[in-house]
Design a protein around this motif. Structure first.
Motif, short mmCIF file in Angstrom:
data_model
loop_
_atom_site.label_atom_id
_atom_site.label_comp_id
_atom_site.label_asym_id
_atom_site.label_seq_id
_atom_site.Cartn_x
_atom_site.Cartn_y
_atom_site.Cartn_z
N PHE A 1 1.02 -0.92 0.00
CA PHE A 1 -0.59 0.29 0.49
C PHE A 1 0.77 0.91 0.23
O PHE A 1 1.89 1.43 1.01
CB PHE A 1 -0.56 0.06 1.44
N THR B 1 3.35 0.46 2.80
CA THR B 1 3.24 -0.66 3.36
C THR B 1 3.03 -1.85 3.11
O THR B 1 2.71 -1.75 2.18
CB THR B 1 2.35 -0.45 4.44
N ALA C 1 2.36 -4.83 3.06
CA ALA C 1 0.80 -5.73 4.39
C ALA C 1 1.01 -7.58 4.15
O ALA C 1 1.43 -7.58 4.70
CB ALA C 1 -0.29 -5.22 3.70
N GLU D 1 0.27 -10.36 15.20
CA GLU D 1 -0.17 -9.28 15.83
C GLU D 1 -0.27 -8.50 14.90
O GLU D 1 -0.79 -8.79 13.30
CB GLU D 1 0.90 -8.61 16.86
N SER D 2 -1.46 -7.49 15.52
CA SER D 2 -1.43 -6.10 14.32
C SER D 2 -1.23 -6.22 13.32
O SER D 2 0.12 -5.61 14.38
CB SER D 2 -1.65 -5.54 16.16
N GLY D 3 -1.26 -5.77 12.50
CA GLY D 3 -1.04 -4.97 11.70
C GLY D 3 0.69 -6.58 10.60
O GLY D 3 1.12 -6.52 10.09
N SER D 4 -0.05 -7.18 11.53
CA SER D 4 1.04 -8.62 10.37
C SER D 4 0.81 -9.12 9.12
O SER D 4 1.40 -9.92 8.45
CB SER D 4 1.38 -9.58 11.16
N LYS E 1 -2.55 -10.26 8.19
CA LYS E 1 -3.46 -11.86 7.97
C LYS E 1 -5.23 -10.97 7.40
O LYS E 1 -5.70 -11.81 6.82
CB LYS E 1 -4.10 -11.78 9.57
N THR E 2 -5.50 -10.15 8.09
CA THR E 2 -6.60 -9.26 6.52
C THR E 2 -6.50 -9.86 5.42
O THR E 2 -7.29 -10.31 4.55
CB THR E 2 -7.18 -7.97 7.71
N THR E 3 -5.09 -8.70 5.35
CA THR E 3 -4.78 -8.36 3.70
C THR E 3 -4.66 -10.33 2.90
O THR E 3 -5.62 -9.95 1.89
CB THR E 3 -3.86 -7.49 3.80
N GLU F 1 -10.93 -13.06 12.39
CA GLU F 1 -11.64 -13.04 14.33
C GLU F 1 -12.57 -12.76 14.60
O GLU F 1 -13.66 -12.45 15.34
CB GLU F 1 -11.52 -10.75 14.57
#
Ligand SMILES: Nc1ncnc2c1ncn2[C@@H]1O[C@H](COP(=O)(O)OP(=O)(O)OP(=O)(O)O)[C@@H](O)[C@H]1O
Length: 326
Positions: A24, A37, A39, A58-61, A63-65, A187
Motif C-alpha cells: 500500500f 506499507t 502488508a 499481532e495487529s498489522g502482520s 492477516k486480514t489482507t 477474528e
C-alpha cells in the motif's frame, strides 16, 4: 525458490497463494517521500480441502489482507492466488468477483456492523438465496439454523433483538447457506465473551464436518487458533515466519516470535511457562531494511540475521520456519 513453492504443497487444495505481495502506498511524491506499507511480502501457502488453517500474528502482520486477497476483495501487487474447485483452477486475482463469489464467503469480527440490525433474521438468510424455489429456501434456512444452533422461533425476530453470540451464529449461517467451498473467518470470536468463543469455534468446526468447507481462521490469539485449526501459519510484518501442524507449532514452536506469542498465553501449556521465561520479546516494532524482518525484536539475533533474510525451511516434517537458528 523451490523450497518456497514446496511449502505445504498438495494437489488436494482449495487455495494456493504463491509469492504474494500487497504493497500500500501513501503520500504524494510531489510533496515528499512516498510511504510504502508491505502488508504482504512474499507469502506462499496452500489451504487444503476441508482444512481449517489458522493465521496468527499481532495487529498489522497482514492477516486480514491475506484473507481478502484469497477471496478476490484485494488485488495483489505481485504474485498469484488460485482457488481450486473440483478440477477447475480459478486465478482469483484475474477472475470476475461474480465467478469467485459462488464459492467463497467471509465472516467478520463484528456481527453488529456486518449485518443490518433492522432486518428480520429470516430475510438475512433468504437474501443470498433469491431466485431459488421457495421450498428450497425454507429447507436451506432450516438446515442453516440447525447447524449454528439457533432456534427456528428466532426467524421472525429483528437482528437487533439478538444477543452478540446469536448474531455471530447468524453471520455464520448466512455464510454457509450458499454452500461455499471456502470461508475466511476474520477474528470471528474477538468481540465475544470467553464463554461464547468456544461455542462459535465449535460451530465453525461443525460446518467443516457437515459441509466439507475449508476455512481460513484469522486471529491474533494463538489459543483460539489452537482449538480448531489443523495447521497454523504465524505471520510477522507481512511474512510467514512459521507454518506447521497446530500441535507441532504449539508444542514445539521454532521461531522466537512464535515462542514469544506462546509466552503471552502460558495457559496453553503450563509446562512451557518456565522454559519460555527467558524469551522476552523486545517491544519496539521496526521494519528493518534488510535481514530477518524480526531481528530488531529478537532476543537471539546474530550478525547474519541483520544482513540476510532467512527463507522458510522444513526443519521437521511439514514444520517450516524462517529463522537462521535452524
Ligand atoms: N487499505 C489499506 N491502505 C493502506 N494500508 C493498509 C490498508 N489495509 C491494510 N493496510 C496496512 O497493511 C498492514 C497489514 O494490515 P492488515 O489489516 O492486513 O493486518 P492484520 O494482521 O489483519 O492486523 P489487524 O488485526 O489490526 O487487522 C498494516 O500496516 C495496515 O495498516
Amino acid at each position: 525458490m523451490v523450497m518456497r513453492l514446496a511449502v505445504g504443497f498438495t494437489d488436494d487444495y482449495i487455495i494456493k497463494v504463491n509469492n504474494l505481495k500487497v504493497y500500500f502506498t501513501k503520500g504524494n511524491s510531489l510533496f515528499g517521500k512516498k510511504n510504502v506499507t508491505k502488508a504482504l511480502d512474499g507469502v506462499t501457502l496452500t489451504i487444503k480441502n476441508r482444512e481449517i488453517m489458522g493465521i496468527v500474528g499481532e495487529s498489522g502482520s497482514g492477516k486480514t489482507t491475506l484473507g481478502r486477497v484469497t477471496i478476490g476483495l484485494q488485488k495483489p501487487t505481485e504474485g498469484d492466488v488460485y482457488l481450486k474447485v473440483g478440477q477447475e483452477e480459478i486465478n482469483v486475482s484475474k477472475a470476475k468477483l461474480k465467478t469467485i463469489s459462488k464459492y467463497v464467503q467471509m465472516i467478520y469480527q463484528d456481527p453488529y456492523s456486518s449485518i443490518d440490525p433492522i432486518m428480520r433474521v429470516y430475510d438475512v438468510l433468504a437474501m443470498p438465496l433469491k431466485y431459488r424455489k421457495e421450498r428450497e429456501i425454507e429447507k436451506r434456512i432450516e438446515d442453516a439454523m440447525r447447524l449454528v444452533d439457533l432456534p427456528i422461533e428466532l426467524l421472525e425476530n429483528r437482528v437487533y433483538q439478538l444477543s452478540g453470540g446469536q448474531r455471530q451464529r447468524l453471520s455464520i449461517a448466512r455464510a454457509v447457506i450458499v454452500d461455499p467451498k471456502y470461508i475466511v473467518a476474520d477474528e470471528p470470536t474477538t468481540m465475544l465473551d470467553a464463554s461464547l468463543k468456544g461455542e462459535i469455534l465449535k460451530i465453525i468446526k461443525d460446518a467443516r464436518e457437515a459441509k466439507g468447507i475449508s476455512f481460513m481462521l484469522i486471529t491474533h490469539e494463538l489459543p483460539i487458533a489452537k482449538i480448531i485449526s489443523d495447521r497454523i501459519t504465524v505471520m510477522y510484518l507481512g511474512k510467514i515466519v512459521e507454518l506447521g501442524k497446530s500441535s507441532d507449532v504449539i508444542k514445539k514452536p521454532l521461531h522466537p516470535y512464535t515462542q514469544g506469542l506462546i509466552d503471552a498465553y502460558p495457559r496453553i501449556d503450563p509446562s512451557l511457562k518456565d522454559k519460555l521465561k527467558e524469551i522476552k520479546i523486545k517491544v519496539d516494532v521496526i521494519r528493518p531494511n534488510k535481514g530477518c524482518v524480526f531481528h530488531p525484536r529478537c532476543p537471539f539475533a546474530m550478525a547474519k540475521c541483520k544482513e540476510e533474510e532467512p527463507q522458510l525451511k522444513e526443519v521437521y516434517q511439514d514444520h517450516y520456519v524462517a529463522c537462521w537458528l535452524y
